[in-house]
Design a protein around this motif. Structure first.
Motif, PDB file in Angstrom:
ATOM      1  N   MET A   1     -77.778 -13.527  20.071  1.00  0.00           N
ATOM      2  CA  MET A   1     -76.235 -12.590  19.430  1.00  0.00           C
ATOM      3  C   MET A   1     -75.913 -13.767  20.382  1.00  0.00           C
ATOM      4  SD  MET A   1     -73.881  -9.675  20.052  1.00  0.00           S
ATOM      5  CE  MET A   1     -74.916  -8.652  19.664  1.00  0.00           C
ATOM      6  N   LEU A   5     -69.376 -13.192  21.017  1.00  0.00           N
ATOM      7  CA  LEU A   5     -70.083 -11.939  20.333  1.00  0.00           C
ATOM      8  C   LEU A   5     -70.477 -10.910  21.616  1.00  0.00           C
ATOM      9  CD1 LEU A   5     -70.903 -12.543  17.030  1.00  0.00           C
ATOM     10  CD2 LEU A   5     -68.195 -12.377  17.608  1.00  0.00           C
ATOM     11  N   ARG A   6     -69.324  -9.893  21.663  1.00  0.00           N
ATOM     12  CA  ARG A   6     -69.606  -8.411  22.606  1.00  0.00           C
ATOM     13  C   ARG A   6     -69.346  -7.662  22.217  1.00  0.00           C
ATOM     14  NH1 ARG A   6     -69.485 -12.797  26.913  1.00  0.00           N
ATOM     15  NH2 ARG A   6     -72.106 -13.455  27.715  1.00  0.00           N
ATOM     16  N   VAL A   7     -70.048  -6.325  22.667  1.00  0.00           N
ATOM     17  CA  VAL A   7     -69.411  -5.048  21.992  1.00  0.00           C
ATOM     18  C   VAL A   7     -67.932  -4.703  23.165  1.00  0.00           C
ATOM     19  CG1 VAL A   7     -70.146  -2.797  22.255  1.00  0.00           C
ATOM     20  CG2 VAL A   7     -71.650  -4.223  21.204  1.00  0.00           C
ATOM     21  N   LYS A  31     -64.931  -9.014  16.357  1.00  0.00           N
ATOM     22  CA  LYS A  31     -65.784  -9.423  17.071  1.00  0.00           C
ATOM     23  C   LYS A  31     -66.537  -8.484  17.838  1.00  0.00           C
ATOM     24  CE  LYS A  31     -64.156 -13.949  19.032  1.00  0.00           C
ATOM     25  NZ  LYS A  31     -64.413 -15.023  19.951  1.00  0.00           N
ATOM     26  N   HIS A  32     -66.062  -7.577  18.029  1.00  0.00           N
ATOM     27  CA  HIS A  32     -66.406  -6.347  18.220  1.00  0.00           C
ATOM     28  C   HIS A  32     -67.674  -5.259  17.485  1.00  0.00           C
ATOM     29  CE1 HIS A  32     -67.246  -2.454  20.080  1.00  0.00           C
ATOM     30  NE2 HIS A  32     -67.091  -1.538  18.619  1.00  0.00           N
ATOM     31  N   ALA A  35     -70.764  -7.945  16.284  1.00  0.00           N
ATOM     32  CA  ALA A  35     -71.772  -8.407  17.904  1.00  0.00           C
ATOM     33  C   ALA A  35     -72.027  -6.493  17.255  1.00  0.00           C
ATOM     34  CB  ALA A  35     -70.799  -7.316  19.134  1.00  0.00           C
ATOM     35  N   GLU A  39     -76.589  -6.485  16.007  1.00  0.00           N
ATOM     36  CA  GLU A  39     -77.193  -5.067  17.112  1.00  0.00           C
ATOM     37  C   GLU A  39     -78.387  -4.302  15.863  1.00  0.00           C
ATOM     38  OE1 GLU A  39     -75.404  -3.134  19.627  1.00  0.00           O
ATOM     39  OE2 GLU A  39     -75.126  -4.621  20.947  1.00  0.00           O
ATOM     40  N   VAL A  56     -71.473 -14.260  12.430  1.00  0.00           N
ATOM     41  CA  VAL A  56     -72.629 -14.510  12.816  1.00  0.00           C
ATOM     42  C   VAL A  56     -73.839 -14.209  11.742  1.00  0.00           C
ATOM     43  CG1 VAL A  56     -72.547 -12.184  12.507  1.00  0.00           C
ATOM     44  CG2 VAL A  56     -73.805 -12.601  14.733  1.00  0.00           C
TER      45      VAL A  56
END
Length: 120
Positions: A1, A5-7, A31-32, A35, A39, A56
């Motif tokens: 990832m 991009l992050r939770v 973005k959340h 991400a 996953e 993404v």
């Protein structure tokens, strides 16, 4: 990832989902949820683009190394958030012209909604 991009923090997601959404809220939510999608459906065969905020590559399958992947999905942030939260179905979004999807594996409905939005 991609690193960008992050939770997001669940409290920030809850706040961004409440009431009127600012540009900053849409950016955080986009973005959340991208991400979370990365996953849930890791891979590189579909590029999901939500301009101007992020893109993404997801979904297992054909690997590409240069240029545009074999499948592309493009949609606006409001549509992406509605799909991710279950407020809109994939078929309804496609029928309304709110999603532009091309190529094999471009149907993201098996992965949506992103239940709980990371709020569980």
């Amino acid at each position: 990832m991609p690193a960008r991009l992050r939770v997001a923090d669940p409290a920030a997601v809850t706040a961004a989902l409440a009431g009127e959404r600012s540009t900053a809220d849409l950016k955080l939510l986009t973005k959340h949820f991208l991400a979370l999608l990365a996953e849930r459906a890791p891979g590189t065969s579909v590029e999901v683009r939500v301009p101007p905020f992020a893109a993404v590559q997801v979904v297992p399958g054909v690997r590409h190394t240069r240029g545009t992947p074999p499948a592309v999905v493009e949609l606006d942030a409001d549509t992406w958030v509605a799909l991710a939260t279950g407020d809109l179905t994939w078929s309804a979004a496609e029928s309304a012209g709110r999603v532009r999807a091309s190529g094999q594996r471009a149907d993201l409905s098996p992965f949506l909604p992103l239940t709980g939005g990371g709020l569980d």
